[in-house]
Design a protein around this motif. Structure first.
Motif, PDB file in Angstrom:
ATOM      1  N   ILE A 122      26.150 -92.241  24.408  1.00  0.00           N
ATOM      2  CA  ILE A 122      26.701 -93.842  24.511  1.00  0.00           C
ATOM      3  C   ILE A 122      27.252 -93.228  25.654  1.00  0.00           C
ATOM      4  O   ILE A 122      27.572 -94.411  26.203  1.00  0.00           O
ATOM      5  CB  ILE A 122      28.214 -93.694  23.408  1.00  0.00           C
ATOM      6  N   PHE A 123      26.409 -92.840  27.114  1.00  0.00           N
ATOM      7  CA  PHE A 123      26.449 -93.173  28.233  1.00  0.00           C
ATOM      8  C   PHE A 123      25.425 -93.436  29.109  1.00  0.00           C
ATOM      9  O   PHE A 123      24.196 -92.817  29.377  1.00  0.00           O
ATOM     10  CB  PHE A 123      26.790 -91.478  28.730  1.00  0.00           C
ATOM     11  N   GLY A 124      25.329 -94.405  30.182  1.00  0.00           N
ATOM     12  CA  GLY A 124      24.129 -95.119  30.552  1.00  0.00           C
ATOM     13  C   GLY A 124      24.424 -94.687  31.936  1.00  0.00           C
ATOM     14  O   GLY A 124      25.626 -94.449  32.474  1.00  0.00           O
ATOM     15  N   TYR A 125      23.437 -94.290  32.309  1.00  0.00           N
ATOM     16  CA  TYR A 125      23.602 -93.864  33.862  1.00  0.00           C
ATOM     17  C   TYR A 125      22.299 -94.969  34.966  1.00  0.00           C
ATOM     18  O   TYR A 125      21.416 -93.992  34.459  1.00  0.00           O
ATOM     19  CB  TYR A 125      23.331 -92.395  34.036  1.00  0.00           C
ATOM     20  N   ILE A 126      22.658 -95.258  36.338  1.00  0.00           N
ATOM     21  CA  ILE A 126      21.724 -96.013  37.066  1.00  0.00           C
ATOM     22  C   ILE A 126      21.406 -94.910  38.029  1.00  0.00           C
ATOM     23  O   ILE A 126      22.995 -95.848  38.907  1.00  0.00           O
ATOM     24  CB  ILE A 126      21.900 -97.754  37.201  1.00  0.00           C
ATOM     25  N   PRO A 183      25.087 -98.493  25.434  1.00  0.00           N
ATOM     26  CA  PRO A 183      26.424 -97.667  26.636  1.00  0.00           C
ATOM     27  C   PRO A 183      28.100 -98.630  25.986  1.00  0.00           C
ATOM     28  O   PRO A 183      27.818 -99.347  25.831  1.00  0.00           O
ATOM     29  CB  PRO A 183      25.663 -97.439  27.800  1.00  0.00           C
ATOM     30  N   LYS A 184      28.836 -97.332  25.777  1.00  0.00           N
ATOM     31  CA  LYS A 184      29.965 -96.910  25.799  1.00  0.00           C
ATOM     32  C   LYS A 184      30.676 -97.262  27.309  1.00  0.00           C
ATOM     33  O   LYS A 184      31.021 -97.977  27.133  1.00  0.00           O
ATOM     34  CB  LYS A 184      30.876 -96.221  24.094  1.00  0.00           C
ATOM     35  N   VAL A 185      29.966 -96.175  27.493  1.00  0.00           N
ATOM     36  CA  VAL A 185      30.410 -96.322  29.149  1.00  0.00           C
ATOM     37  C   VAL A 185      29.153 -96.242  30.229  1.00  0.00           C
ATOM     38  O   VAL A 185      27.810 -95.568  29.779  1.00  0.00           O
ATOM     39  CB  VAL A 185      31.210 -94.737  28.998  1.00  0.00           C
ATOM     40  N   ILE A 186      28.977 -97.019  31.633  1.00  0.00           N
ATOM     41  CA  ILE A 186      27.960 -96.877  32.213  1.00  0.00           C
ATOM     42  C   ILE A 186      28.345 -96.566  33.454  1.00  0.00           C
ATOM     43  O   ILE A 186      29.580 -97.147  33.919  1.00  0.00           O
ATOM     44  CB  ILE A 186      27.416 -98.459  31.825  1.00  0.00           C
ATOM     45  N   LEU A 187      27.715 -95.786  34.473  1.00  0.00           N
ATOM     46  CA  LEU A 187      27.127 -95.373  35.182  1.00  0.00           C
ATOM     47  C   LEU A 187      26.674 -96.393  36.503  1.00  0.00           C
ATOM     48  O   LEU A 187      25.789 -96.441  36.084  1.00  0.00           O
ATOM     49  CB  LEU A 187      27.702 -94.536  35.951  1.00  0.00           C
ATOM     50  N   PHE A 188      26.632 -97.261  37.379  1.00  0.00           N
ATOM     51  CA  PHE A 188      25.872 -98.042  38.518  1.00  0.00           C
ATOM     52  C   PHE A 188      26.088 -96.682  39.837  1.00  0.00           C
ATOM     53  O   PHE A 188      27.270 -97.051  40.394  1.00  0.00           O
ATOM     54  CB  PHE A 188      26.327 -99.109  38.370  1.00  0.00           C
ATOM     55  N   ASP A 189      25.245 -96.680  40.187  1.00  0.00           N
ATOM     56  CA  ASP A 189      25.616 -96.122  41.620  1.00  0.00           C
ATOM     57  C   ASP A 189      23.939 -96.434  42.666  1.00  0.00           C
ATOM     58  O   ASP A 189      23.200 -96.416  43.011  1.00  0.00           O
ATOM     59  CB  ASP A 189      24.770 -93.873  41.647  1.00  0.00           C
ATOM     60  N   GLU A 190      24.943 -97.569  43.533  1.00  0.00           N
ATOM     61  CA  GLU A 190      24.164 -98.717  44.220  1.00  0.00           C
ATOM     62  C   GLU A 190      23.471 -99.296  43.269  1.00  0.00           C
ATOM     63  O   GLU A 190      21.889 -99.145  43.853  1.00  0.00           O
ATOM     64  CB  GLU A 190      23.683 -97.513  45.648  1.00  0.00           C
ATOM     65  N   PRO A 191      24.080 -99.862  42.258  1.00  0.00           N
ATOM     66  CA  PRO A 191      22.411-100.727  41.876  1.00  0.00           C
ATOM     67  C   PRO A 191      22.133-101.441  42.563  1.00  0.00           C
ATOM     68  O   PRO A 191      21.094-102.196  42.031  1.00  0.00           O
ATOM     69  CB  PRO A 191      23.521-100.813  40.304  1.00  0.00           C
ATOM     70  N   MET A 192      22.304-102.196  43.410  1.00  0.00           N
ATOM     71  CA  MET A 192      21.921-103.691  44.217  1.00  0.00           C
ATOM     72  C   MET A 192      21.454-103.066  45.333  1.00  0.00           C
ATOM     73  O   MET A 192      20.538-104.180  45.630  1.00  0.00           O
ATOM     74  CB  MET A 192      23.238-104.620  44.234  1.00  0.00           C
ATOM     75  N   VAL A 193      20.812-102.437  45.788  1.00  0.00           N
ATOM     76  CA  VAL A 193      20.090-102.013  45.909  1.00  0.00           C
ATOM     77  C   VAL A 193      18.405-101.973  46.325  1.00  0.00           C
ATOM     78  O   VAL A 193      18.422-101.408  44.654  1.00  0.00           O
ATOM     79  CB  VAL A 193      20.785-100.178  47.842  1.00  0.00           C
TER      80      VAL A 193
END
Length: 232
Positions: A72-76, A146-156
């Motif tokens: 349930i976790f998404g990571y970009i 996902p129920k929880v998602i982490l975006f790491d500098e997604p707009m670069v």
């Protein structure tokens, strides 16, 4: 909900992150900010399960290392990593099989169209620009709902239209109760998105603000006041 309790990460005798705790509630957008060397990347990689650490990370009340949490976790990640020999569509199909997700409602096609990848769906991973790879990475994370998602500098690396679509997507996720943590140095891009802000410096959380706390203060002013003015 995303909850971190007393997270500490050491590299030998060097402490990269020390006793960090933070919580992002359901339906909230948290942003993680910090100057170079603050420990932000260490936090991100720890949440994503890429680093060993002491302390606890929970996804919807489930320890992040458990399979139930990973489903349930998404990571970009900041630097998208695709399979060279898989097409864009095959990447999404792979995610469906890995996470046991069905595509009965053609959600895959919706995502491909939304991020302007429909005409690129037969291209291989090694044929894509960084911006295209980033879009595929976003679609892969969204595919599992996902129920929880982490975006790491997604707009670069994204073009203005894709940035606009991503912002719209983040707001929709928030309105659907998804917990979001977004790490970025592009403060201008997240001004209308955030609910809670965590500012890191020298391996610790040195500031936490909610939208209500900030009131009329500008996000840039808050960040520079605490850190002395250096973004990543």
């Amino acid at each position: 909900m995303l909850e971190i309790k007393n997270l500490t990460k050491k590299y030998g005798k060097n402490i990269a992150v020390e006793d960090v705790s933070l919580t992002v509630p359901d339906g909230n957008v948290g942003i993680l900010l910090g100057p170079n060397g603050a420990g932000k990347s260490t936090i991100i990689k720890s949440i994503a399960g890429l680093l060993k650490f002491s302390g606890m990370v929970e996804i919807q009340g489930i320890a992040s290392r458990r399979i139930e949490a990973k489903k349930i976790f998404g990571y970009i990640p900041e630097m998208p990593a695709l399979f060279d020999a898989l097409t864009v569509r095959e990447h999404l199909e792979y995610i469906c099989k890995a996470y046991d997700v069905n595509n009965d409602d053609n959600y895959m096609d919706v995502l491909l169209e939304r991020f302007e990848l429909t005409d690129k769906q037969d291209k291989l991973g090694n044929e894509l620009s960084k911006g295209m790879m980033q879009k595929v990475s976003i679609c892969c994370a969204l595919m599992i709902r996902p129920k929880v998602i982490l975006f790491d500098e997604p707009m670069v690396g994204l073009d203005p239209k894709a940035i606009k679509e991503l912002k719209k997507t983040i707001i929709e996720l928030k309105n659907n109760g998804v917990t979001i943590l977004l790490s970025t140095h592009m403060l201008e891009m997240v001004k209308e998105l955030w609910d809670v802000m965590f500012i890191m410096n020298k391996g610790k959380i040195v500031g936490k603000y909610t939208k209500e706390d900030a009131k009329d203060m500008d996000i840039d002013d808050i960040f520079f006041q605490i850190t002395g003015g250096e973004t990543e």
